[in-house]
Motif scaffolding. Structure first.
Motif, short mmCIF file in Angstrom:
data_model
loop_
_atom_site.label_atom_id
_atom_site.label_comp_id
_atom_site.label_asym_id
_atom_site.label_seq_id
_atom_site.Cartn_x
_atom_site.Cartn_y
_atom_site.Cartn_z
N HIS A 188 0.83 -1.20 0.00
CA HIS A 188 0.00 0.00 0.00
C HIS A 188 0.86 1.26 0.00
O HIS A 188 1.83 1.35 0.76
N ARG A 189 0.49 2.20 -0.87
CA ARG A 189 1.14 3.51 -0.90
C ARG A 189 0.16 4.56 -0.41
O ARG A 189 -1.00 4.58 -0.85
N PRO A 190 0.59 5.46 0.46
CA PRO A 190 -0.31 6.56 0.85
C PRO A 190 -0.51 7.50 -0.32
O PRO A 190 0.40 7.67 -1.16
N LEU A 191 -1.67 8.09 -0.43
CA LEU A 191 -1.95 9.04 -1.50
C LEU A 191 -1.35 10.39 -1.13
O LEU A 191 -1.80 11.04 -0.18
N THR A 192 -0.33 10.82 -1.87
CA THR A 192 0.29 12.11 -1.59
C THR A 192 -0.49 13.21 -2.29
O THR A 192 -1.22 12.98 -3.27
#
Length: 372
Positions: free
Chosen positions: A280-284
């Protein structure tokens, strides 16, 4: 000078200007009414008799010598006169705004007004956008002109636009669309639902799934509530919310789709999305705005800045006849800040509000300075 139709104009050669160091000309023609420049100019010549080789609007001083009219004296006297008439004084640029508006309302084409104002194309459009909050309300009575004005000045605000130009089974698109609709219907800031960098998520600062809950009011109506752990105005945290909506921009459907596609961890960034390696990547904020921009460009539109979503949200609720004070509370503004915000972004909101007379009157009362 006279043109081919034998109409007289008064021409003034400006020896040097910002845009033309070698000099350029401006002109006017006789007008009807109290503001006729010809009558005013002749009266000035009769009263002051300025020397031919001195400042054009020099005036006789107490000792019968001539003083050049300085910008400071001009604006000061204009301010005292407008105050005496019970009006707030305009800044100098207000005269230029009024002139632009005057010619546009005469149905003189935009391109002609652009030439008369000696603007480069981009500069003219930028000028219209900057001052549209004053001009737009006056232009509603001229439909053709108003359409052209909107084409030049109003960026697109449509929360459903993105949905038609994305693949909501794609993890990133699902995340971005859910984030967009949540920010829009919660009247929130982009930075409150995104993170500044990939490694910046902090549960003490950023919203996660643990911060989300459903609530019901006394009428058994459900809202989705988001606790923001820390904001600019509330270091201790505060809540925002939205309710289910009709149409493509329904935040509930978008949010559930995001949860289905991305399954973000409960203690991680709320709009985290599945990456290529299934992590999972955080939404920047950068990624959010970049994907939103590419989607709007694909739809043939100019991309909005992040604050445009907040403008659109404010407009949406005002157009539903929700009182200004309620929208102010929903947007979490202090009173002065809310009025300043409305004034700052009135160029986008005002044209859409003409169809709601009561709302428009209130909007003008809050946002539009007098133009005389």
């Amino acid at each position: 000078m006279r043109d081919r139709q034998n109409l007289a104009t008064k021409n003034f050669h400006l020896p040097r200007t910002k845009s033309a160091p070698e000099g350029e000309g401006v002109h006017w023609a006789k007008q009807a009414g109290l503001s006729d420049p010809e009558e005013a100019f002749l009266n000035h010549l009769r009263i002051n008799e300025p020397p031919t080789n001195f400042a054009l609007f020099a005036y006789r001083h107490k000792d019968n010598t001539h003083r050049p009219l300085t910008k400071t004296t001009f604006l000061s006297r204009l301010a005292s006169a407008t105050r005496a008439a019970g009006r707030e004084p305009l800044q100098g640029h207000g005269i230029r705004i009024g002139s632009t508006l005057e010619y546009l309302l005469r149905n003189i084409p935009f391109d002609v007004v652009k030439v008369k104002g000696r603007w480069a194309s981009d500069a003219f459009l930028a000028y219209l956008r900057k001052h549209a909050q004053i001009m737009a309300p006056y232009m509603q009575a001229v439909p053709t002109l108003h359409d052209e004005f909107l084409r030049c000045t109003i960026p697109p605000i449509s929360s459903s636009l993105y949905g038609r130009n994305s693949n909501l089974d794609n993890p990133l698109d699902a995340s971005v669309f859910a984030c967009l609709t949540t920010i829009f219907y919660a009247t929130a800031r982009v930075g409150e639902f995104t993170v500044p960098r990939l490694n910046a998520f902090d549960p003490k600062l950023h919203v996660s799934l643990d911060c989300v809950k459903d609530m019901r009011d006394r009428q058994n109506l459900t809202t989705k509530n988001f606790h923001l752990p820390r904001t600019k105005s509330a270091p201790e945290g505060e809540g925002v919310h939205w309710a289910k909506q009709a149409g493509l921009s329904d935040p509930e459907e978008a949010f559930l789709n995001h949860l289905r596609i991305n399954e973000p961890p409960t203690n991680f960034a709320l709009f985290a999305y599945r990456h290529k390696d299934n992590t999972h990547r955080p939404l920047t904020k950068t990624k959010f705005l970049s994907r939103l921009a590419s989607a709007t460009r694909a739809a043939g539109r100019e991309p909005l800045q992040g604050h445009g979503i907040r403008i659109g949200s404010t407009l949406e609720y005002l157009l539903r006849n929700i009182p200004f004070d309620v929208v102010k509370v929903k947007g979490r503004w202090a009173s002065d800040t809310f009025l300043a915000y409305l004034r700052k972004h009135a160029q986008i909101m005002a044209p859409y509000m003409q169809a709601v007379p009561t709302l428009h009157d209130e909007f003008l009362r809050c946002t539009i300075p007098p133009v005389r």
